[in-house]
Every structure is written in C-alpha cells, then in structure tokens.
Design a protein around this motif. Structure first.
Motif, PDB file in Angstrom:
ATOM      1  N   TRP A 198       0.844  -1.209   0.000  1.00  0.00           N
ATOM      2  CA  TRP A 198       0.000   0.000   0.000  1.00  0.00           C
ATOM      3  C   TRP A 198       0.870   1.246   0.000  1.00  0.00           C
ATOM      4  CZ3 TRP A 198      -1.252   4.545   2.204  1.00  0.00           C
ATOM      5  CH2 TRP A 198      -2.535   5.037   2.052  1.00  0.00           C
ATOM      6  N   VAL A 199       1.872   1.278   0.886  1.00  0.00           N
ATOM      7  CA  VAL A 199       2.750   2.450   0.968  1.00  0.00           C
ATOM      8  C   VAL A 199       3.607   2.563  -0.285  1.00  0.00           C
ATOM      9  CG1 VAL A 199       4.577   3.522   2.325  1.00  0.00           C
ATOM     10  CG2 VAL A 199       2.740   2.322   3.484  1.00  0.00           C
ATOM     11  N   ARG A 200       4.070   1.446  -0.825  1.00  0.00           N
ATOM     12  CA  ARG A 200       4.893   1.486  -2.030  1.00  0.00           C
ATOM     13  C   ARG A 200       4.114   2.054  -3.210  1.00  0.00           C
ATOM     14  NH1 ARG A 200       6.526  -3.630  -2.301  1.00  0.00           N
ATOM     15  NH2 ARG A 200       4.757  -4.283  -3.554  1.00  0.00           N
ATOM     16  N   ALA A 201       2.859   1.661  -3.355  1.00  0.00           N
ATOM     17  CA  ALA A 201       2.049   2.191  -4.458  1.00  0.00           C
ATOM     18  C   ALA A 201       1.858   3.701  -4.310  1.00  0.00           C
ATOM     19  CB  ALA A 201       0.691   1.481  -4.486  1.00  0.00           C
ATOM     20  N   ALA A 202       1.620   4.172  -3.079  1.00  0.00           N
ATOM     21  CA  ALA A 202       1.455   5.615  -2.867  1.00  0.00           C
ATOM     22  C   ALA A 202       2.748   6.367  -3.167  1.00  0.00           C
ATOM     23  CB  ALA A 202       1.002   5.878  -1.434  1.00  0.00           C
ATOM     24  N   ALA A 203       3.890   5.814  -2.766  1.00  0.00           N
ATOM     25  CA  ALA A 203       5.179   6.477  -3.032  1.00  0.00           C
ATOM     26  C   ALA A 203       5.469   6.515  -4.532  1.00  0.00           C
ATOM     27  CB  ALA A 203       6.299   5.749  -2.289  1.00  0.00           C
ATOM     28  N   TYR A 204       5.165   5.432  -5.249  1.00  0.00           N
ATOM     29  CA  TYR A 204       5.400   5.413  -6.688  1.00  0.00           C
ATOM     30  C   TYR A 204       4.517   6.430  -7.402  1.00  0.00           C
ATOM     31  CZ  TYR A 204       8.226   1.132  -6.476  1.00  0.00           C
ATOM     32  OH  TYR A 204       9.222   0.232  -6.232  1.00  0.00           O
ATOM     33  N   GLU A 205       3.259   6.538  -6.987  1.00  0.00           N
ATOM     34  CA  GLU A 205       2.361   7.496  -7.623  1.00  0.00           C
ATOM     35  C   GLU A 205       2.867   8.925  -7.430  1.00  0.00           C
ATOM     36  OE1 GLU A 205      -0.186   7.063  -9.511  1.00  0.00           O
ATOM     37  OE2 GLU A 205      -0.300   4.881  -9.385  1.00  0.00           O
ATOM     38  N   TRP A 206       3.359   9.239  -6.241  1.00  0.00           N
ATOM     39  CA  TRP A 206       3.855  10.587  -5.993  1.00  0.00           C
ATOM     40  C   TRP A 206       5.151  10.834  -6.771  1.00  0.00           C
ATOM     41  CZ3 TRP A 206       1.542  14.513  -3.339  1.00  0.00           C
ATOM     42  CH2 TRP A 206       2.321  15.633  -3.068  1.00  0.00           C
ATOM     43  N   ALA A 207       6.026   9.851  -6.842  1.00  0.00           N
ATOM     44  CA  ALA A 207       7.300  10.041  -7.540  1.00  0.00           C
ATOM     45  C   ALA A 207       7.105  10.209  -9.044  1.00  0.00           C
ATOM     46  CB  ALA A 207       8.235   8.867  -7.254  1.00  0.00           C
ATOM     47  N   LEU A 208       6.083   9.570  -9.610  1.00  0.00           N
ATOM     48  CA  LEU A 208       5.853   9.619 -11.052  1.00  0.00           C
ATOM     49  C   LEU A 208       4.788  10.630 -11.445  1.00  0.00           C
ATOM     50  CD1 LEU A 208       5.953   5.794 -11.895  1.00  0.00           C
ATOM     51  CD2 LEU A 208       7.736   7.489 -12.305  1.00  0.00           C
ATOM     52  N   ALA A 209       4.342  11.473 -10.524  1.00  0.00           N
ATOM     53  CA  ALA A 209       3.311  12.460 -10.849  1.00  0.00           C
ATOM     54  C   ALA A 209       3.831  13.427 -11.909  1.00  0.00           C
ATOM     55  CB  ALA A 209       2.892  13.221  -9.595  1.00  0.00           C
ATOM     56  N   PRO A 210       3.084  13.693 -12.973  1.00  0.00           N
ATOM     57  CA  PRO A 210       3.603  14.547 -14.054  1.00  0.00           C
ATOM     58  C   PRO A 210       3.680  16.022 -13.704  1.00  0.00           C
ATOM     59  CG  PRO A 210       1.348  13.895 -14.515  1.00  0.00           C
ATOM     60  CD  PRO A 210       1.754  13.143 -13.279  1.00  0.00           C
ATOM     61  N   TRP A 211       2.953  16.468 -12.657  1.00  0.00           N
ATOM     62  CA  TRP A 211       2.947  17.900 -12.360  1.00  0.00           C
ATOM     63  C   TRP A 211       4.216  18.347 -11.648  1.00  0.00           C
ATOM     64  CZ3 TRP A 211       3.409  18.663  -7.188  1.00  0.00           C
ATOM     65  CH2 TRP A 211       2.993  17.635  -6.341  1.00  0.00           C
ATOM     66  N   HIS A 212       5.127  17.451 -11.301  1.00  0.00           N
ATOM     67  CA  HIS A 212       6.385  17.870 -10.659  1.00  0.00           C
ATOM     68  C   HIS A 212       7.232  18.741 -11.590  1.00  0.00           C
ATOM     69  CE1 HIS A 212       5.788  15.692  -6.999  1.00  0.00           C
ATOM     70  NE2 HIS A 212       5.746  14.514  -7.591  1.00  0.00           N
ATOM     71  N   ARG A 213       7.044  18.570 -12.889  1.00  0.00           N
ATOM     72  CA  ARG A 213       7.860  19.332 -13.840  1.00  0.00           C
ATOM     73  C   ARG A 213       7.572  20.835 -13.768  1.00  0.00           C
ATOM     74  NH1 ARG A 213       5.173  16.775 -19.146  1.00  0.00           N
ATOM     75  NH2 ARG A 213       5.278  14.972 -17.744  1.00  0.00           N
ATOM     76  N   PHE A 214       6.414  21.235 -13.219  1.00  0.00           N
ATOM     77  CA  PHE A 214       6.077  22.647 -13.129  1.00  0.00           C
ATOM     78  C   PHE A 214       6.598  23.302 -11.849  1.00  0.00           C
ATOM     79  CE2 PHE A 214       2.636  20.609 -15.606  1.00  0.00           C
ATOM     80  CZ  PHE A 214       2.835  21.260 -16.805  1.00  0.00           C
ATOM     81  N   ARG A 215       7.185  22.543 -10.972  1.00  0.00           N
ATOM     82  CA  ARG A 215       7.717  23.113  -9.729  1.00  0.00           C
ATOM     83  C   ARG A 215       9.038  23.807 -10.016  1.00  0.00           C
ATOM     84  NH1 ARG A 215       7.176  18.235  -5.450  1.00  0.00           N
ATOM     85  NH2 ARG A 215       7.736  19.903  -4.001  1.00  0.00           N
ATOM     86  N   PRO A 216       9.264  24.968  -9.396  1.00  0.00           N
ATOM     87  CA  PRO A 216      10.491  25.724  -9.720  1.00  0.00           C
ATOM     88  C   PRO A 216      11.773  24.958  -9.434  1.00  0.00           C
ATOM     89  CG  PRO A 216       8.897  27.113  -8.573  1.00  0.00           C
ATOM     90  CD  PRO A 216       8.366  25.717  -8.496  1.00  0.00           C
TER      91      PRO A 216
END
Length: 403
Positions: A198-216
């Motif tokens: 459960w925790v691994r799936a949540a961590a993977y989803e956050w790490a691969l989120a596409p909106w990180h590219r917009f962070r400064p």
C-alpha cells in the motif's frame, strides 16, 4: 521463463510420504514455502508441477528438512528460520521472482539495497523483529506499529523512488508523503493484507506524478552520478515511459512476480509482459550487458545504493502528517465560515420585492416646438387692449323680453 530446481523433483506419489516423514503438516509447509495450502495439495496430487524459486524451496524442504514437531493448533507460531525456508506471509516487496532463482545483491551490512529485509508480517500491528520473534498486537500502540512499518520499508522505498524519478529530494519527499498518507488512514492501512505494498504504491504514484515538472526547484537539472556507467543507466531509465519504468523497477529491482507486477501497475499480465519486453529491448540496445536479468538486477541495486539517501525519522513524518491534517481542517473551517458569512450578508442586503425597471422615454410626434416671446405687432396690441377693457366691465347681459 522458469527454471527447474537443481534438486531432483520426487514423483507425486512420494511427495506426501516425504512430507509426512518429516512431520510437516500441509499448512506449515505452505507457510514456509510462501504459497497456499491448495497449491501444496495440487503439487502432491500431481495436478500442477512446482516451478520457480518456490518450487525449488518446496523440493529442498521435502528432501533436506529435519523432522519437526507439528505446530499447536491453538496458537500462532512463526516457522523456524532456515536457509531454505521463506517467510510465511511475506510483504510483496520481499517476494522472490518466479522466473528464475536470482540472488539479491547485498550491501556490507547484509541487507538488500532494493527491498527490505525478509521478515514475517502477520499484520502491521504484529510486525516481528529481525530474530523472527512474534510480537503481541495488543502491546503495540498505533504510533509504535507505524514506526515499525516505517523502519522496515522506508530505506528501500527511498532507493526505489530514486530509480523512478532520478531526483534525490523527490525520492525522500515521495516516501515521506506516502507514509504521511498512511498515517492519515492508519486504521485502513493497518488492516490491509499488504501494508508495505500500500505504501509502495502511494510512493510510486507521488514520484511519477507529471505535475512535478512545473515546480520551480525541479526545473534545475539534478547532479548526475559520478560513474559514467551509472549516468548512462539512469539516463536510459528516465527516458523510459513512466509505466515501463515502474514495471522494470518492480520486476527486476524489487523482484515481484509478473502477475504481482501487473496488479500493482493496474494492468493486465500480458500488458505488463509487453511493457517489460519493450523496456528490456531499450536497455539492451544502449547497454548490451543488461540483457542478462541477473546483471540488470545487480546494476539497478548498485545504482540505487551509491546514493546515500536517508529518509526522515518516523516521529517527523507523523508530526508532518498531523500538521498537514490540522492545516487542512482549519482551512476547511475558515472556508465554511466565510461561505456562511457571505450567505448571511446576501440575505440581509437582498431586496424583498421586485421593482420593474422604468422604461426609457420616447419622443412625441406632431407637437410644435415652443416659441420664445417677442415684440407685439399693432394688431396684437389692439387685441390686447380690447380684451383688457372687456374684462374690466364685463360683457353685456341679455334681458329676457316678454312675448
């Protein structure tokens, strides 16, 4: 995809006699191998042959196990640690791959660099110690159970998230965010059959989120690894599509079976196999030595272990989760109060009846324009004088005359 075990496989009619000669009940043997009791029955009857690493473990237990006393039925007891046995209910990240017998590279401390140490976990609230000692679930508080799960999974998850994102800060943030979410939903996670998954799936989803590219801070390039081979491998991994990258990390890095990898990536087994084959082709095209699955597993483990990524301490993660929950709770209360105030103000100032709007005026047609006064003519002066004299004396009265 599978390899027969090195130890000869006994015939089906001898497998049951070998198990009974070692005083091993089917349930205990199934827990040691890491399969269900129905699978052991199918192996003994000959309906399905044992294969993969679990099949090799099953054969070694039948041929090399020492006689043991059967377990009491009224209590739970963790199996005796053996070099051939596997955990009873292993966490998914600790399950071996069924395609081949593949040793996991270890660091100097003897621990795996991509997955947590193998332990038996009956539930999150009954996490066992390294010595396979059972813990009474009633003696653990929720915070202690959470800290045990964090210490068990966080170090390996940080390294896996680094392989997915290629950023050290994002890897730590992903793991912290996943455990904060787990602490917010702790009763649900504690009752989950696989809390580590459960925790691994949540961590993977956050790490691969596409909106990180917009962070400064993510617009600046990350410092690459020092070794050229590691830089090339990380570059190839990061150029894979996110679903392919996740499948490679789960299958070749963590060591999950193909059905488990497909279930965790929310894809069918054929789709996961296709992604895996395409990813292997891309990796082998850039790095031919990675065509061997064992070499690929070792290189992924080495790439993840060269970065000294240390996750935060469990109390800091729990405090961060509680601060986040308090912030959003107060924000929701403030928004609700503002909405109520705006509604009351609107009701107080709104009109109680309807006033139709005044229509715009229209120009009247046929009315002569007003003439300004000017000098009188002689005729007008005579008329005015006559009218004034008649008004002074009044008109003559008419008297009735008799007939």
């Amino acid at each position: 995809m599978t390899r027969s075990p090195a130890t000869p496989l006994p015939p089906p009619e001898e497998r049951r006699h070998l198990r009974e000669s070692h005083s091993l009940p089917q349930a205990q043997l199934a827990r040691r191998v890491g399969v269900s009791r129905e699978t052991v029955c199918a192996w003994e009857s000959g309906r399905t042959p044992p294969h993969g690493r679990k099949g090799g473990t099953y054969v070694k237990l039948l041929t090399t196990a020492t006689p043991t006393k059967p377990e009491p039925t009224g209590q739970q007891r963790s199996p005796e640690p053996s070099e051939h046995s596997e955990p009873a209910e292993p966490i998914k990240s600790a399950k071996p791959s069924a395609r081949s017998v593949k040793p996991s590279p270890v660091r100097p401390g003897g621990r795996s660099v991509l997955r947590p140490p193998v332990r038996t976990v009956q539930s999150v609230q009954s996490v066992q110690s390294v010595q396979e000692e059972a813990v009474d679930p009633t003696t653990l508080t929720p915070a202690q159970a959470f800290d045990a799960l964090y210490a068990f999974c966080a170090p390996a998850l940080v390294r896996q998230a680094y392989l997915l994102s290629g950023r050290r800060g994002l890897a730590r943030e992903s793991v912290e965010r996943a455990f904060q979410l787990a602490w917010d939903r702790w009763p649900e996670v504690a009752r989950d059959p696989d809390p580590a998954g459960w925790v691994r799936a949540a961590a993977y989803e956050w790490a691969l989120a596409p909106w990180h590219r917009f962070r400064p801070r993510h617009r600046r390039p990350e410092t690459p690894p020092s070794q050229p081979s590691d830089r090339v491998l990380l570059d190839v991994l990061l150029h894979l599509p996110p679903p392919y990258r996740r499948t490679v990390v789960l299958y070749d890095g963590v060591g999950l079976d193909l059905p488990e990898t497909a279930a965790e990536t929310e894809a069918s087994t054929p789709a996961a196999a296709s992604r895996l084959l395409r990813a292997h082709e891309t990796l082998a095209a850039r790095l031919p030595e990675l065509s061997d699955p064992l070499v690929l597993h070792q290189r992924l483990a080495e790439l993840a272990s060269i970065e000294h990524l240390r996750p935060a301490r469990p109390p800091e993660v729990r405090d961060g989760s509680e601060r986040r929950a308090r912030f959003w709770t107060r924000a929701a209360i403030a928004f609700t109060l503002a909405l109520i105030g705006a509604t009351v103000l609107t009701l107080h100032t709104a009109p109680t009846h309807y006033d139709p709007p005044v229509p715009p005026g229209e120009t009247a047609q046929g009315v002569p324009p007003r003439v300004a006064p000017g000098p009188l003519s002689d005729k007008e002066r005579k008329l005015r004088t006559k009218l004034r004299e008649e008004l002074l004396h009044g008109p003559e009265r008419l008297a009735p005359q008799p007939w």
